[in-house]
Design an enzyme around this catalytic site. Structure first.
Site, PDB file in Angstrom:
ATOM      1  N   GLU A   1       0.873  -1.191   0.000  1.00 27.75           N
ATOM      2  CA  GLU A   1       0.000   0.000   0.000  1.00 27.75           C
ATOM      3  C   GLU A   1       0.902   1.231   0.000  1.00 27.75           C
ATOM      4  OE1 GLU A   1      -2.314   0.785   3.486  1.00 27.75           O
ATOM      5  OE2 GLU A   1      -1.197  -0.595   4.747  1.00 27.75           O
TER       6      GLU A   1
ATOM      7  N   GLU B   1       4.330   8.824  -3.991  1.00 27.73           N
ATOM      8  CA  GLU B   1       5.140   8.387  -2.838  1.00 27.73           C
ATOM      9  C   GLU B   1       6.101   7.280  -3.266  1.00 27.73           C
ATOM     10  OE1 GLU B   1       2.569   7.722   0.540  1.00 27.73           O
ATOM     11  OE2 GLU B   1       1.691   9.726   0.367  1.00 27.73           O
TER      12      GLU B   1
END
Lengths: 759, 759
Positions: free
Chosen positions: B510, B519
């Site tokens: 995740e 990210e």
């Protein structure tokens, strides 16, 4: 240089080089020497060889083969272009490299919508730029983003981003983007291989996404995008390809304002004269004269001219080699020799036969586009040299003398009463802000010529100029002048020997700045108006400030540089000899294809003397006793508010462009029909060859793009409080859509409040 | 507040006040108390009296008389408005002043093209603002620049400049500009005297110079100009006059994005229900529900409602006075009493009966439009509370469990070989970046539900989370999980007790950010891909980044504020719960007048696992041995270049607007048909009520204005070198003129290179 030229100034040297589309002579000191022997100053050289091109094409072909054999595009890594080998490039870090302009490959397509082609193109481009930088290349020429004359609008940014990257990876090179003035078939030629032929265009590349190659302005628009993405980097310039048929004067003027560093003249642009020699037609010659007067004159590259031989050493059968034949019989006189390099000879002929520079360009040499802060003669004391420069003006003081002559003649004719206490019947003249005395001299000359008796006063606040004035009075003016050391606003008026205070009949001043009122002439003359007799007159009698929107990329880049250290760089007007600029508001062309006068509009006007009631009210407001809330609208007590101004001016822009700010000028009526003007539309008629004032320039922080048939709405203010005067300005743009003007942009409100002119 | 409401959260309080066009009740503590007794929260009060208005009108009339008697306009000083006397204003620095909204005169014309009228208007306005500030007024309402519904386009800047001046002279007041949502007859009423009737318009005020009052967007355009001139000052807001007929959803949405601080509802907007009580129609109620959910809910002003009595004390016969009747029989139950203030009672009724807030607004309360730097979980170690917030998501982990369930089911059905070295037949699952273990729990639950045996690994680099994972393994997971402390990119893979290195069948992560890859999920998963078995799968299987252009004036003002201290404020994307914003690209409305979905386009996609050849090539490039010149295109060795991306997206904007940046979202396919989405168009269908991610926002430095029927071309890059990943973005605008798209604007190229995400 030829010493036989007629005009006094030495003709400027033109740098002329040679460019070949495919291959040139080998890269070597010897090649360069050969070219220089026939008088070429430089050569271009492709960074990579046809062998390298073939290698990359092979890689792409292999990749496409794999795809055709069923490999999915997602699974195949993009081909990697390996490091250069000696076979891939002729370039080397030799000493001659500074005389070479390195050229990146034209067979790549940095603007491709096919991600693989774009990626490989970027790899090739990066390799070439990096290797050129390593070799010490100083100038690199990069073909513009035109693929067969067409390019995807939506991929121009991708091309521009590659240039930005290149600017970073070659930090000591000057980058020249090769663009035609206007889309042209020469540039649409893609000799041999072109990577774009392998491209698979995505579905969304619909017709609307193409830059129309039929639009004469599209290459300028492309340039505007590239330099915007590259933040007006000063190492980025244009290599402008001149087409056979020159475009409209508007397009010629626009490119003039851009950073032109290379001009390419293709062989097909030459016509043949009756001696069978290649020459350029008149329009071309005028264009060259204009462009070659740029502060940094561009270099000229003759393109694909001269004898070309097939290169026997090259693998590529279309590859050619250039040789530089010397005249066959050097012993014969030049005139009867057969010229083997006639295009170059013609350029040298043009160079030697340029018309002389206009007065302003001679006077202002070196000052073109140089930004100066406006003078603050009220707050600072000027130095003698500054006065001296102004006094050299061939027009200004003659016109002042004419004005005084006319005023004295009228005075005598009208039998106006005079104010003289000491010399009954004499007209009392006061020169306020007399400086080193040029106006005193001129007024005395005018008085002598008219035979009208005068009583002369000279008032000056600068203690240093005061010394000089007293000396001149003794030496030159036969002590006929009373010299007063005072700020004119504190001078009580002519004092007779018996202590009586008199009045002045004619008040002469030269307080105007580039924008008329920007050196506070209105405030100074208000302050001295109490010495003026009721029937008295002021020379100047009135003045007006004028504006027009401009494209000034060079100045914009300069202010952007200042802005890195100074947050107010865009919040102040500059005095500048505008040079590389373009007028944006020019009326519709008639069919003569002439260069037309711009639309220069009047922002506001000041007249002297100011009506007595206005002065009285101002005095009443001083200290805050009259106005409500004690306040002027822009702060302070409001005593100077009658000198505040506002104008809303609407300028029509027929052709698309980008506005970097406003050019400011002035006109003044000295007396009667004697006028001075720096307004480009009227200066020729009113005061031709006057050099005392450069224009003023009001910049905008973010350049304002607009399409054809737009309107630029300029709002400008002259604000004032108790202590200073400042300007504010903004620009809104509208364009005509479906018969209606719709808003398309609004600049910020710019304000010089932090750099206001102190009263 | 009524405690009888049904939903749990207390209904938010509405602040409701009363505004009267001409005069209200006298300014006093007693008047305010009377209004508050009937439940009004505030009142408006004109700053000056009709007596003052008459005085100024008299001055102007005298001035015009002098002109008519032959005095030239140039010679007459502009009339000076004297300081206020007690007769000119009721306002005083009483304590009640904070509950009053002071109103400046509507009978002046700050946008007049007549310089005398404009000057006197500015004097009146300055006086009023200064006096209000002196009295301690906190909120001041200023009528917009509408004169009989029409205003000169060329003088709007002049009006706006007056507001800027007022912001400076009243530095502690909030300024509300009163503008109708759309031009409306109520606002065109100019009761009694208006200075503009004295104006002499200059010749150039031709028809084209007028803002068309029939254009529904013209008041929004006026507002856009005012706040642009005032640099998005946060003390400047809109007092929005709601018209009887609400305008299109597009206009309602646009105003929603603006700083609405006051909503004015005129008496004529109310309709009468079957009980003869004033109510608002459904569209109005929906609008109020929407607007009152703004982070700072606007105050409501009921306008000219309720009983009005002629004011016997006033000289002006049209002047009126407001009284606040209380119910006549307070003893009777409320339901049978005659309500003397029915409009107000209805607003209170609406307040009590607002629908409950949607989940996201409840969850995100306080975070609306609050700018956050994106997380850098790779460079920083997250804290437990951050994990905890994410774990509360009611959707995300359920969907992961569904995805693992489906993957295991498929795995068993397809009889795929497994990689387990220790437990033959077990599917090897690794949760990489396990955090506090929520995905481990869900994967174990899915395994249990499917009955497929699994071997579970949890890899986590954060040493603090590692402690937590080990504890959970012992406490909750029956020590069935092997917990590894490692950056996933350094993990060699499952190691059997006898020292053999195995592979992973299902890799769960995740790592997605608000813009999918921001990210560095692609880089992390590339780095761990070597542990994956040839038939192995990644959950998520793919993800895409999505964009749409937005108007976000509130966020823009906020970044502008940050920009004063931080030059990179506009060069970085923000994670933000977008709230007061408007979608700029919305397809053409059908005839249902619904609020339509925006056009949100896909910028790019990442898929996992990455093809082996691509990974192999990347490995080869690391260290610079493969690529030419040793170089990646954006610097570095190019080993991560397969994770670079570029997109050129074209958005149609039907209605004019101003773009402040791009809203960014993501979608991901976890496995099969299990998807998560924050894309506003698809999130309802794919993962409604998911709260883990706020959108991302890419700002632009200079807001980009564009007219109706424009196109916004967005170019966006994901760049990478050896050490970091960053984004670059720019926007170009085009509009349709004569059937052709022409360029109207180009933003700067923005780059987050200085704030790149470290790998």
């Amino acid at each position: 240089m030829d010493s036989s030229q007629s005009n006094q100034d030495p003709a400027p040297v033109w740098y002329v080089g040679h460019h070949h589309s495919r291959r040139s002579s080998p890269f070597s000191d010897a090649s360069l020497d050969a070219a220089r022997r026939v008088d070429y100053d430089m050569l271009t050289i492709p960074i990579t060889t046809p062998a390298f091109q073939a290698k990359v094409a092979g890689m792409i072909a292999d990749y496409l083969d794999l795809q055709e054999q069923g490999a999915s595009a997602d699974e195949l890594p993009v081909p990697i272009v390996p490091a250069l080998t000696p076979a891939d490039t002729e370039l080397a870090p030799l000493e001659c490299i500074t005389q070479y302009i390195a050229v990146t490959s034209s067979w790549i397509d940095l603007a491709s919508a096919d991600p693989v082609i774009a990626n490989v193109s970027r790899q090739v481009f990066s390799l070439e730029v990096a290797y050129a930088a390593f070799c010490g290349v100083q100038n690199i020429m990069i073909p513009g983003p035109a693929v067969e004359g067409r390019v995807l609008t939506s991929r121009l940014a991708q091309y521009a981003r590659c240039i930005l990257e290149a600017l970073r990876s070659g930090p000591y090179m000057q980058f020249h983007i090769l663009l035609p003035m206007t889309p042209s078939p020469i540039f649409a030629q893609t000799p041999g291989l072109n990577l774009s032929q392998f491209a698979k265009l995505p579905n969304h590349a619909d017709a609307e996404d193409y830059v129309s190659s039929s639009d004469a302005w599209s290459t300028w628009e492309t340039w505007n995008l590239i330099r915007t993405v590259c933040s007006y980097n000063t190492r980025l310039s244009v290599a402008l390809g001149l087409p056979k048929q020159l475009p409209s004067p508007a397009i010629q003027s626009r490119w003039f304002s851009e950073p032109l560093r290379l001009l390419l003249i293709h062989e097909t642009s030459f016509i043949t004269n009756k001696h069978s020699q290649p020459v350029l037609h008149k329009g071309y010659r005028h264009l060259l004269t204009r462009y070659m007067r740029l502060k940094t004159a561009p270099w000229i590259l003759l393109w694909d001219v001269g004898p070309v031989q097939k290169d026997p050493s090259a693998d590529d059968p279309t590859s050619t080699s250039q040789t530089w034949p010397l005249p066959s019989d050097l012993a014969k006189p030049k005139s009867v020799r057969l010229d083997p390099n006639p295009h170059l000879s013609y350029m040298r002929y043009l160079q030697r036969n340029q018309p002389p520079l206009p007065a302003l360009l001679r006077f202002g040499a070196g000052y073109q586009d140089y930004l100066q802060a406006p003078l603050q003669p009220l707050a600072d004391n000027l130095e003698s040299i500054t006065y001296e420069v102004f006094e050299k003006d061939p027009v200004k003081y003659d016109w002042y003398e004419r004005a005084v002559h006319a005023a004295l003649t009228d005075w005598a004719k009208l039998r106006k009463p005079t104010s003289s206490l000491t010399r009954p019947g004499a007209v009392v003249i006061a020169v306020v802000g007399a400086g080193r005395g040029p106006l005193v001299t001129r007024a005395l000359l005018a008085a002598e010529a008219t035979g009208v008796p005068v009583e002369m006063w000279a008032v000056e606040k600068n203690p240093n100029a005061y010394v000089h004035l007293q000396r001149r009075n003794a030496d030159t003016w036969s002590s006929s002048v009373t010299v007063i050391k005072s700020d004119m606003r504190s001078w009580r008026g002519p004092l007779s020997p018996d202590g009586k205070l008199g009045k002045v009949d004619i008040l002469i001043s030269e307080l105007l700045g580039s924008f008329a009122d920007n050196e506070l002439s209105p405030e100074c003359l208000d302050g001295v108006q109490h010495v003026l007799a009721p029937a008295g007159i002021s020379i100047p009698a009135s003045y007006t400030a004028h504006l027009t929107p401009l494209a000034t990329p060079r100045i914009y880049a300069d202010i952007l540089g200042k802005g890195r250290d100074d947050a107010t760089a865009f919040e102040v007007p500059y005095v500048v000899m505008l040079h590389a600029y373009d007028f944006l508001s020019v009326p519709a062309a008639d069919d003569t294809d002439r260069f037309l006068q711009p639309d220069v509009q009047t922002a506001w006007k000041f007249e002297h003397p100011v009506p007595r009631d206005v002065i009285k009210q101002a005095a009443l407001r001083r200290g805050g006793s009259a106005a409500g809330g004690g306040g002027g609208v822009s702060g302070g007590d409001g005593a100077n508010e009658h000198n505040a101004r506002f104008a809303a001016l609407r300028f029509a822009a027929r052709e698309r462009g980008v506005c970097h700010g406003l050019g400011g000028y002035f006109e003044t009526v000295l007396y009667g029909d004697v006028e001075l003007s720096t307004n480009p539309v009227t200066m020729e008629g009113k005061s031709a060859d006057m050099i005392s004032w450069f224009p003023i320039f009001f910049p905008v922080k973010t350049p304002i793009t607009f399409p054809d048939n737009s309107e630029l709405l300029v709002s400008i203010w002259r604000h004032t409080d108790d202590r200073k005067v400042w300007y504010e300005w903004m620009i809104e743009t509208f364009t005509k859509v479906g018969g209606r003007m719709v808003k398309i942009n609004t600049s910020e409100l710019h304000s010089s409040i932090k750099n206001g002119c102190l009263m």
